[in-house]
Design a protein around this motif. Structure first.
Motif, PDB file in Angstrom:
ATOM      1  N   THR A  10       0.845  -1.182   0.000  1.00 51.07           N
ATOM      2  CA  THR A  10       0.000   0.000   0.000  1.00 51.07           C
ATOM      3  C   THR A  10       0.885   1.237   0.000  1.00 51.07           C
ATOM      4  OG1 THR A  10      -1.725  -1.162   1.208  1.00 51.07           O
ATOM      5  CG2 THR A  10      -1.808   1.236   1.247  1.00 51.07           C
ATOM      6  N   VAL A  11       0.648   2.114  -0.956  1.00 56.44           N
ATOM      7  CA  VAL A  11       1.441   3.330  -1.103  1.00 56.44           C
ATOM      8  C   VAL A  11       0.522   4.541  -0.973  1.00 56.44           C
ATOM      9  CG1 VAL A  11       2.967   4.654  -2.624  1.00 56.44           C
ATOM     10  CG2 VAL A  11       3.031   2.156  -2.675  1.00 56.44           C
ATOM     11  N   LEU A  12       0.936   5.475  -0.150  1.00 57.26           N
ATOM     12  CA  LEU A  12       0.190   6.726   0.019  1.00 57.26           C
ATOM     13  C   LEU A  12       0.910   7.802  -0.778  1.00 57.26           C
ATOM     14  CD1 LEU A  12      -2.009   8.430   1.324  1.00 57.26           C
ATOM     15  CD2 LEU A  12      -0.556   8.619   3.350  1.00 57.26           C
ATOM     16  N   VAL A  13       0.228   8.335  -1.779  1.00 51.47           N
ATOM     17  CA  VAL A  13       0.777   9.389  -2.635  1.00 51.47           C
ATOM     18  C   VAL A  13       0.166  10.716  -2.193  1.00 51.47           C
ATOM     19  CG1 VAL A  13       0.912  10.279  -4.994  1.00 51.47           C
ATOM     20  CG2 VAL A  13       1.083   7.820  -4.576  1.00 51.47           C
ATOM     21  N   VAL A  14       1.025  11.673  -1.821  1.00 48.87           N
ATOM     22  CA  VAL A  14       0.564  12.995  -1.413  1.00 48.87           C
ATOM     23  C   VAL A  14       1.067  13.980  -2.462  1.00 48.87           C
ATOM     24  CG1 VAL A  14       0.511  14.715   0.412  1.00 48.87           C
ATOM     25  CG2 VAL A  14       0.779  12.299   0.992  1.00 48.87           C
ATOM     26  N   GLU A  15       0.149  14.490  -3.259  1.00 48.19           N
ATOM     27  CA  GLU A  15       0.513  15.377  -4.367  1.00 48.19           C
ATOM     28  C   GLU A  15      -0.607  16.382  -4.589  1.00 48.19           C
ATOM     29  OE1 GLU A  15       1.959  17.510  -6.889  1.00 48.19           O
ATOM     30  OE2 GLU A  15       3.330  15.841  -6.499  1.00 48.19           O
ATOM     31  N   ASP A  16      -0.251  17.670  -4.565  1.00 41.55           N
ATOM     32  CA  ASP A  16      -1.283  18.697  -4.731  1.00 41.55           C
ATOM     33  C   ASP A  16      -1.577  19.031  -6.191  1.00 41.55           C
ATOM     34  OD1 ASP A  16       1.077  20.000  -5.251  1.00 41.55           O
ATOM     35  OD2 ASP A  16       0.678  21.711  -3.955  1.00 41.55           O
ATOM     36  N   GLU A  17      -0.802  18.490  -7.111  1.00 45.03           N
ATOM     37  CA  GLU A  17      -1.052  18.700  -8.541  1.00 45.03           C
ATOM     38  C   GLU A  17      -1.783  17.461  -9.079  1.00 45.03           C
ATOM     39  OE1 GLU A  17      -1.703  19.932 -12.005  1.00 45.03           O
ATOM     40  OE2 GLU A  17      -0.643  21.298 -10.656  1.00 45.03           O
ATOM     41  N   PRO A  18      -3.061  17.598  -9.422  1.00 44.78           N
ATOM     42  CA  PRO A  18      -3.863  16.436  -9.828  1.00 44.78           C
ATOM     43  C   PRO A  18      -3.273  15.633 -10.987  1.00 44.78           C
ATOM     44  CG  PRO A  18      -5.281  18.324  -9.459  1.00 44.78           C
ATOM     45  CD  PRO A  18      -3.869  18.831  -9.384  1.00 44.78           C
ATOM     46  N   ALA A  19      -2.682  16.286 -11.960  1.00 44.46           N
ATOM     47  CA  ALA A  19      -2.127  15.553 -13.102  1.00 44.46           C
ATOM     48  C   ALA A  19      -0.989  14.633 -12.662  1.00 44.46           C
ATOM     49  CB  ALA A  19      -1.632  16.529 -14.168  1.00 44.46           C
ATOM     50  N   TRP A  20      -0.107  15.124 -11.801  1.00 39.78           N
ATOM     51  CA  TRP A  20       0.995  14.297 -11.304  1.00 39.78           C
ATOM     52  C   TRP A  20       0.477  13.171 -10.419  1.00 39.78           C
ATOM     53  CZ3 TRP A  20       5.243  13.753 -13.624  1.00 39.78           C
ATOM     54  CH2 TRP A  20       5.866  14.807 -14.269  1.00 39.78           C
ATOM     55  N   ALA A  21      -0.526  13.461  -9.621  1.00 37.70           N
ATOM     56  CA  ALA A  21      -1.107  12.419  -8.771  1.00 37.70           C
ATOM     57  C   ALA A  21      -1.664  11.280  -9.627  1.00 37.70           C
ATOM     58  CB  ALA A  21      -2.197  13.009  -7.882  1.00 37.70           C
ATOM     59  N   ARG A  22      -2.323  11.611 -10.735  1.00 39.54           N
ATOM     60  CA  ARG A  22      -2.866  10.581 -11.632  1.00 39.54           C
ATOM     61  C   ARG A  22      -1.746   9.764 -12.260  1.00 39.54           C
ATOM     62  NH1 ARG A  22      -6.357  14.795 -12.936  1.00 39.54           N
ATOM     63  NH2 ARG A  22      -5.164  15.313 -14.799  1.00 39.54           N
ATOM     64  N   ALA A  39      -4.386  15.026  -1.581  1.00 37.11           N
ATOM     65  CA  ALA A  39      -3.936  16.310  -2.120  1.00 37.11           C
ATOM     66  C   ALA A  39      -3.128  17.133  -1.125  1.00 37.11           C
ATOM     67  CB  ALA A  39      -5.136  17.113  -2.606  1.00 37.11           C
ATOM     68  N   ASN A  40      -3.157  16.746   0.161  1.00 40.37           N
ATOM     69  CA  ASN A  40      -2.405  17.539   1.142  1.00 40.37           C
ATOM     70  C   ASN A  40      -2.084  16.686   2.368  1.00 40.37           C
ATOM     71  OD1 ASN A  40      -4.659  17.691   3.048  1.00 40.37           O
ATOM     72  ND2 ASN A  40      -5.584  19.132   1.605  1.00 40.37           N
ATOM     73  N   GLY A  41      -1.279  17.249   3.253  1.00 44.69           N
ATOM     74  CA  GLY A  41      -0.841  16.532   4.434  1.00 44.69           C
ATOM     75  C   GLY A  41      -1.954  16.157   5.380  1.00 44.69           C
ATOM     76  N   GLU A  42      -2.930  17.034   5.528  1.00 47.45           N
ATOM     77  CA  GLU A  42      -4.057  16.742   6.428  1.00 47.45           C
ATOM     78  C   GLU A  42      -4.813  15.502   5.952  1.00 47.45           C
ATOM     79  OE1 GLU A  42      -8.125  18.870   8.078  1.00 47.45           O
ATOM     80  OE2 GLU A  42      -6.528  20.130   7.290  1.00 47.45           O
ATOM     81  N   GLN A  43      -5.101  15.439   4.654  1.00 49.25           N
ATOM     82  CA  GLN A  43      -5.776  14.266   4.094  1.00 49.25           C
ATOM     83  C   GLN A  43      -4.921  13.018   4.254  1.00 49.25           C
ATOM     84  OE1 GLN A  43      -6.659  15.134   0.002  1.00 49.25           O
ATOM     85  NE2 GLN A  43      -8.228  16.651   0.505  1.00 49.25           N
ATOM     86  N   ALA A  44      -3.600  13.172   4.102  1.00 46.07           N
ATOM     87  CA  ALA A  44      -2.688  12.038   4.217  1.00 46.07           C
ATOM     88  C   ALA A  44      -2.706  11.451   5.626  1.00 46.07           C
ATOM     89  CB  ALA A  44      -1.277  12.458   3.833  1.00 46.07           C
ATOM     90  N   LEU A  45      -2.739  12.303   6.641  1.00 48.61           N
ATOM     91  CA  LEU A  45      -2.782  11.821   8.014  1.00 48.61           C
ATOM     92  C   LEU A  45      -4.057  11.023   8.274  1.00 48.61           C
ATOM     93  CD1 LEU A  45      -1.422  14.945   9.913  1.00 48.61           C
ATOM     94  CD2 LEU A  45      -0.260  12.743   9.576  1.00 48.61           C
ATOM     95  N   ASP A  48      -3.792   7.629   6.320  1.00 47.83           N
ATOM     96  CA  ASP A  48      -2.853   6.699   6.939  1.00 47.83           C
ATOM     97  C   ASP A  48      -3.409   6.141   8.252  1.00 47.83           C
ATOM     98  OD1 ASP A  48      -0.287   5.346   6.918  1.00 47.83           O
ATOM     99  OD2 ASP A  48       0.218   6.635   8.618  1.00 47.83           O
ATOM    100  N   ALA A  49      -4.187   6.935   8.966  1.00 47.92           N
ATOM    101  CA  ALA A  49      -4.800   6.447  10.198  1.00 47.92           C
ATOM    102  C   ALA A  49      -5.846   5.375   9.895  1.00 47.92           C
ATOM    103  CB  ALA A  49      -5.436   7.606  10.966  1.00 47.92           C
ATOM    104  N   GLN A  50      -6.530   5.516   8.763  1.00 49.53           N
ATOM    105  CA  GLN A  50      -7.568   4.555   8.391  1.00 49.53           C
ATOM    106  C   GLN A  50      -6.970   3.269   7.845  1.00 49.53           C
ATOM    107  OE1 GLN A  50     -10.024   6.743   5.646  1.00 49.53           O
ATOM    108  NE2 GLN A  50     -11.090   7.821   7.283  1.00 49.53           N
TER     109      GLN A  50
END
Length: 58
Positions: A10-22, A39-45, A48-50
């Motif tokens: 499982t890999v968590l990708v944190v990227e605020d640029e949608p094209a790069w995230a895709r 898209a940001n650190g808050e969402q990543a936390l 990752d907790a889930q």
């Protein structure tokens, strides 16, 4: 999961640029990874907790 292979991890990708995230999500998915994208650190936390991940790409 085979040693040295990313398949199944499982890999968590944190990227605020949608094209790069895709792009990154698509590449990792083709390698057999389960990918969570945020898209940001808050969402990543929260993500990752889930469901803890084996790798984090920022």
């Amino acid at each position: 999961m085979e040693a040295g292979s990313p398949a199944g991890c499982t890999v968590l990708v944190v990227e605020d640029e949608p094209a790069w995230a895709r792009v990154v999500t698509r590449i990792l998915g083709k390698a057999g990874c389960h990918v969570m994208a945020c898209a940001n650190g808050e969402q990543a936390l929260v993500a990752d907790a889930q469901r803890p991940c084996e790798a984090l790409l920022i």
